[in-house]
Design a protein around this motif. Structure first.
Motif, PDB file in Angstrom:
ATOM      1  N   GLY A  57       0.796  -1.227   0.000  1.00 12.56           N
ATOM      2  CA  GLY A  57       0.000   0.000   0.000  1.00 12.56           C
ATOM      3  C   GLY A  57       0.826   1.274   0.000  1.00 12.56           C
ATOM      4  O   GLY A  57       0.412   2.285   0.534  1.00 12.56           O
ATOM      5  N   GLN A  58       2.022   1.203  -0.582  1.00  8.31           N
ATOM      6  CA  GLN A  58       2.898   2.377  -0.580  1.00  8.31           C
ATOM      7  C   GLN A  58       3.374   2.647  -1.993  1.00  8.31           C
ATOM      8  O   GLN A  58       3.553   1.722  -2.774  1.00  8.31           O
ATOM      9  CB  GLN A  58       4.123   2.114   0.301  1.00  8.31           C
ATOM     10  N   VAL A  59       3.585   3.916  -2.305  1.00  7.90           N
ATOM     11  CA  VAL A  59       4.086   4.287  -3.626  1.00  7.90           C
ATOM     12  C   VAL A  59       5.546   4.679  -3.503  1.00  7.90           C
ATOM     13  O   VAL A  59       5.937   5.353  -2.554  1.00  7.90           O
ATOM     14  CB  VAL A  59       3.294   5.477  -4.196  1.00  7.90           C
ATOM     15  N   ALA A 190      -3.738  -8.744   4.560  1.00  6.36           N
ATOM     16  CA  ALA A 190      -4.349  -8.457   5.861  1.00  6.36           C
ATOM     17  C   ALA A 190      -4.013  -7.042   6.306  1.00  6.36           C
ATOM     18  O   ALA A 190      -4.876  -6.319   6.818  1.00  6.36           O
ATOM     19  CB  ALA A 190      -3.868  -9.470   6.901  1.00  6.36           C
ATOM     20  N   ILE A 191      -2.772  -6.623   6.069  1.00  4.94           N
ATOM     21  CA  ILE A 191      -2.366  -5.266   6.434  1.00  4.94           C
ATOM     22  C   ILE A 191      -3.240  -4.259   5.684  1.00  4.94           C
ATOM     23  O   ILE A 191      -3.670  -3.253   6.239  1.00  4.94           O
ATOM     24  CB  ILE A 191      -0.877  -5.045   6.111  1.00  4.94           C
ATOM     25  N   HIS A 192      -3.496  -4.574   4.419  1.00  2.84           N
ATOM     26  CA  HIS A 192      -4.383  -3.726   3.617  1.00  2.84           C
ATOM     27  C   HIS A 192      -5.777  -3.665   4.217  1.00  2.84           C
ATOM     28  O   HIS A 192      -6.408  -2.619   4.271  1.00  2.84           O
ATOM     29  CB  HIS A 192      -4.464  -4.292   2.199  1.00  2.84           C
ATOM     30  N   GLY A 193      -6.277  -4.827   4.652  1.00  5.83           N
ATOM     31  CA  GLY A 193      -7.644  -4.910   5.172  1.00  5.83           C
ATOM     32  C   GLY A 193      -7.791  -4.209   6.502  1.00  5.83           C
ATOM     33  O   GLY A 193      -8.714  -3.418   6.702  1.00  5.83           O
ATOM     34  N   SER A 194      -6.918  -4.500   7.455  1.00  9.47           N
ATOM     35  CA  SER A 194      -6.948  -3.842   8.757  1.00  9.47           C
ATOM     36  C   SER A 194      -5.574  -4.003   9.394  1.00  9.47           C
ATOM     37  O   SER A 194      -5.206  -5.092   9.810  1.00  9.47           O
ATOM     38  CB  SER A 194      -8.011  -4.451   9.663  1.00  9.47           C
ATOM     39  N   GLU A 195      -4.853  -2.909   9.442  1.00  5.91           N
ATOM     40  CA  GLU A 195      -3.487  -2.976   9.958  1.00  5.91           C
ATOM     41  C   GLU A 195      -3.476  -3.400  11.430  1.00  5.91           C
ATOM     42  O   GLU A 195      -2.662  -4.223  11.838  1.00  5.91           O
ATOM     43  CB  GLU A 195      -2.800  -1.616   9.780  1.00  5.91           C
TER      44      GLU A 195
ATOM     45  N   GLN B  93     -14.097  -4.402  19.187  1.00  5.07           N
ATOM     46  CA  GLN B  93     -15.468  -3.934  19.372  1.00  5.07           C
ATOM     47  C   GLN B  93     -16.036  -3.431  18.043  1.00  5.07           C
ATOM     48  O   GLN B  93     -17.127  -3.813  17.640  1.00  5.07           O
ATOM     49  CB  GLN B  93     -15.470  -2.812  20.411  1.00  5.07           C
ATOM     50  N   ASN B  94     -15.251  -2.556  17.374  1.00  5.53           N
ATOM     51  CA  ASN B  94     -15.632  -2.145  16.022  1.00  5.53           C
ATOM     52  C   ASN B  94     -14.949  -3.138  15.094  1.00  5.53           C
ATOM     53  O   ASN B  94     -13.749  -3.116  14.922  1.00  5.53           O
ATOM     54  CB  ASN B  94     -15.171  -0.721  15.739  1.00  5.53           C
ATOM     55  N   LEU B  95     -15.718  -4.020  14.500  1.00  9.14           N
ATOM     56  CA  LEU B  95     -15.164  -5.172  13.790  1.00  9.14           C
ATOM     57  C   LEU B  95     -13.997  -4.808  12.887  1.00  9.14           C
ATOM     58  O   LEU B  95     -14.019  -3.799  12.203  1.00  9.14           O
ATOM     59  CB  LEU B  95     -16.270  -5.812  12.952  1.00  9.14           C
ATOM     60  N   GLN B  96     -12.982  -5.634  12.908  1.00  5.91           N
ATOM     61  CA  GLN B  96     -11.801  -5.442  12.064  1.00  5.91           C
ATOM     62  C   GLN B  96     -11.562  -6.696  11.240  1.00  5.91           C
ATOM     63  O   GLN B  96     -10.467  -7.256  11.257  1.00  5.91           O
ATOM     64  CB  GLN B  96     -10.568  -5.155  12.927  1.00  5.91           C
ATOM     65  N   ILE B  97     -12.590  -7.176  10.555  1.00  7.53           N
ATOM     66  CA  ILE B  97     -12.348  -8.333   9.702  1.00  7.53           C
ATOM     67  C   ILE B  97     -11.666  -7.855   8.421  1.00  7.53           C
ATOM     68  O   ILE B  97     -11.726  -6.682   8.067  1.00  7.53           O
ATOM     69  CB  ILE B  97     -13.640  -9.105   9.357  1.00  7.53           C
ATOM     70  N   PHE B  98     -10.989  -8.778   7.752  1.00  9.44           N
ATOM     71  CA  PHE B  98     -10.356  -8.449   6.480  1.00  9.44           C
ATOM     72  C   PHE B  98     -11.403  -8.649   5.390  1.00  9.44           C
ATOM     73  O   PHE B  98     -11.593  -9.758   4.888  1.00  9.44           O
ATOM     74  CB  PHE B  98      -9.138  -9.339   6.242  1.00  9.44           C
ATOM     75  N   ALA B  99     -12.074  -7.567   5.030  1.00  4.09           N
ATOM     76  CA  ALA B  99     -13.183  -7.683   4.088  1.00  4.09           C
ATOM     77  C   ALA B  99     -12.692  -8.047   2.693  1.00  4.09           C
ATOM     78  O   ALA B  99     -13.459  -8.493   1.860  1.00  4.09           O
ATOM     79  CB  ALA B  99     -13.971  -6.372   4.060  1.00  4.09           C
TER      80      ALA B  99
END
Ligand SMILES: Nc1ncnc2c1ncn2[C@@H]1O[C@H](COP(=O)(O)OP(=O)(O)OP(=O)(O)O)[C@@H](O)[C@H]1O
Ligand SMILES: [Mg+2]
Lengths: 361, 263
Positions: A57-59, A190-195, B93-99
């Motif tokens: 996710g970096q340029v 996964a890092i992209h989805g939620s670090e 608590q605020n869901l952190q799934i990998f969508a």
């Protein structure tokens, strides 16, 4: 079974291989062998940059620097009398180390500091190449770089070099795909989805991003070395900001989710650039470079608006929709299989089976 | 038996744990021990500092002051991925799934800290890396099965209804094979039957030997599964005791009367 055995996942690789093998012999294309070599070389840089952009996710706005570092290391070291195959790893090591030193502190910070830092790095490396005249030749170019010779075979024709380069490109495509499908690739997604979630599940987010950056720099260096022994002449302006921007355009154009995206992007940009230059020369009657930059800027904007995931995922989705149309929903995707069988597909089967339209690899 | 359990050192222990945001003391000098093998609930009104406490324990936020001991290790100041590898996993608590992944892939990420294949072995598809990936897949599937999501393994995670996304986070955290599991409001947004199912899962998790630290607003759930309850209010520890003791304590009742949902 292993993922490679799956026919639908083999198709794009088989097609690429076939295309690579026959392309230089096709009637209309024969005379463009020189350009096709450049496409293969730049595709390697673009794949690395694509991993960084799509998966960390970096340029980077300074990838031309890594390319230049590889090229000049190979040029200088092999001119000094060492074998090109010795010069090449020296370049990789030098570039990888530099990338690590630059990236380690930057990735600790959040946000897009990497773009700034690599922009600066690009300027510094470019200036050094130009100023260190005794070593690099500076504006007078580094000339007479030896051709590559392995076990008595001299790669001195466009055709032989074409096959050498594209063998490397195909190897990079395969290993890049393997990486994307692996534990590390999943971690990057996964890092992209939620670090925060990735980090809490044991993913060293900083370390993983640094590794991707170093890998992409090393690929740039590899491509640079290949370029040095192909061109045999190195000129500073080849490795400036313009190339760094072109590389970003390649990735954005082709798309970074799949390793094929940057390859397509490299082909389009490399082959279109001379055409655009010619057109702009005719329109403006001179200063061609300016119009090129405008067109690249335009491409970037249009892609962001209409095809933010790039051409390859866009086309793949289109193709999938076509193929899916006659079949009832659900028959194409993997049926919910009993646990034992699903295990057989491997962790990675799920990546391929992702019905969201993500291109495998 | 009880005497042995009391004598054993706690699995988790905080001393003077404090976190300040600007002028706000979100967690204030909290001393808390969590005994192994229990379900320990943390309750308190909105803004009491429960989630902040979890963020401190899991390393997402560094504490302003204080110590955290987990097992034999001091973990305050460590990074979340390091703490995870020591055996502490959490949900959000605020869901952190990998969508951007499938349901199964989400859980496979939970195996990250329990596997080791690096870039090079992945790029070369070395047999060890492939075997490890398959093993991670097997374990992940078994945890999906545990929470009842196995049939959705290949669906995009973002397509799951809310309640199932909570279960997915639970499976993902369990896949890390933690000794201590932090659950931040796992019942929020669940419907009646889903809550019963959750209570059942929590009991099974405890009996498998995993210690659970549970932040939850649903008092019915807390009182039915928790072995011990800590009440936080304005970042401070107000009370600790058994569920029965908590319900009988006048201070706790007052703290909750101030909150809209009551106790
Ligand atoms: N990152 C932050 N920056 C500033 N203030 C914060 C931050 N995180 C939490 N706070 C504040 O700290 C206090 C405690 O918040 P926290 O989220 O820990 O409460 P909580 O007990 O989890 O509440 P709820 O039951 O609503 O989830 C609140 O006043 C909140 O606004
Ligand atoms: Mg909270």
């Amino acid at each position: 079974m292993s993922k490679l055995a799956h026919p639908s996942s083999l198709l794009p690789y088989g097609s690429l291989l076939l295309l690579v093998l026959v392309a230089p012999h096709l009637p209309g294309i024969r005379s463009f062998r020189h350009e096709l070599v450049l496409v293969g070389i730049l595709a390697i840089v673009a794949i690395g940059l694509g991993l960084l952009m799509g998966y960390a996710g970096q340029v980077s706005l300074g990838h031309a620097a890594f390319y230049g570092l590889g090229a000049y290391t190979s040029g200088v070291v092999s001119k000094a009398g060492l074998h090109p195959l010795v010069a090449l790893p020296i370049g990789l090591l030098l570039t990888g180390t530099l990338a690590y030193v630059v990236a380690r502190p930057i990735f600790r910070l959040h946000g897009h500091y990497l773009a700034m830092a690599t922009l600066g790095l690009g300027v510094i490396v470019f200036t050094l190449i130009r100023q260190l005249e005794p070593i690099t030749g500076g504006q007078h170019s580094l000339i007479d770089i030896p051709r590559l010779e392995v076990a008595g075979f001299r790669f001195d024709t466009d055709l032989s070099y074409y096959y050498l380069v594209w063998a490397c490109t195909c190897a990079v495509v395969l290993t890049g795909r393997n990486l994307i499908d692996s534990r590390s690739g999943l971690a990057l997604r996964a890092i992209h989805g939620s670090e925060v979630a990735a980090e809490s599940l044991g993913v060293d987010t900083t370390g993983t991003k640094v590794k991707v950056f170093v890998l992409s720099a090393v690929l740039g260096s590899l491509a640079g070395s290949l370029y040095a022994h192909f061109s045999t002449v190195l000129t500073p302006h080849t490795f400036g900001l313009e190339l760094s921007i072109q590389l970003v355009v390649m990735v954005v154009l082709g798309g970074s989710e799949s390793v094929f995206g940057p390859v397509l992007g490299a082909a389009l940009v490399t082959l279109l650039t001379p055409i655009m230059r010619e057109m702009s020369r005719q329109i403006t009657g001179g200063s061609g470079g300016q119009v090129e930059i405008v067109v690249f800027g335009l491409i970037l904007m249009l892609m962001m608006v209409f095809l933010p995931r790039g051409l390859v995922p866009g086309l793949a989705a289109l193709f999938r929709r076509r193929a899916a149309a006659p079949a009832p929903i659900g028959t194409l995707g993997p049926a919910p299989v009993p646990a034992g069988q699903a295990v057989e597909t491997g962790a990675l089967g799920a990546v391929r089976a992702d019905p969201t339209g993500r291109e495998p690899g | 038996m009880a005497a042995v359990a009391v004598a054993a050192p706690p699995l988790l222990e905080t001393r003077g744990l404090t976190r300040v945001f600007g002028g706000l003391v979100a967690v204030s000098a909290v001393d808390q021990a969590v005994r192994a093998g229990t379900i320990h609930a943390i309750i308190g009104p909105n803004g009491a500092g429960k989630t902040t406490l979890f963020n401190l324990l899991s390393g997402v936020l560094p504490p302003t002051r204080g110590e955290i001991r987990f097992g034999d290790a001091r973990i305050d100041g460590r990074l979340p991925h390091q703490i995870c590898r020591l055996g502490l996993a959490r949900t959000f608590q605020n869901l952190q799934i990998f969508a951007n992944m499938t349901v199964l892939e989400n859980v496979i990420v939970g195996r990250h800290g329990r596997s080791s294949a690096g870039f090079l072995s992945a790029m070369l598809r070395l047999p060890a890396a492939r075997a490890e990936a398959q093993a991670a897949c097997t374990v992940a599937l078994s945890w999906l099965d545990f929470v009842g999501l196995a049939p959705r393994a290949d669906d995009p995670a973002g397509s799951l209804p809310y309640g199932q996304q909570r279960l997915l986070e639970l499976a993902r955290a369990l896949a890390a094979e933690p000794t201590l599991l932090l659950l931040d409001e796992p019942a929020a947004g669940l419907l009646g039957r889903e809550k019963d199912n959750l209570a059942d899962l929590l009991a099974r998790i405890r009996s498998s030997g995993v210690t659970v630290l549970l932040v939850e607003h649903d008092m019915g759930l807390v009182m039915s599964v928790a072995d011990r309850v800590t009440v936080l209010n304005y970042g401070k520890k107000l009370f600790e005791g058994s569920p029965d003791e908590v319900q009988a304590d006048p201070d706790v009742v007052v703290a909750y009367l101030g909150a809209p949902e009551g106790a």
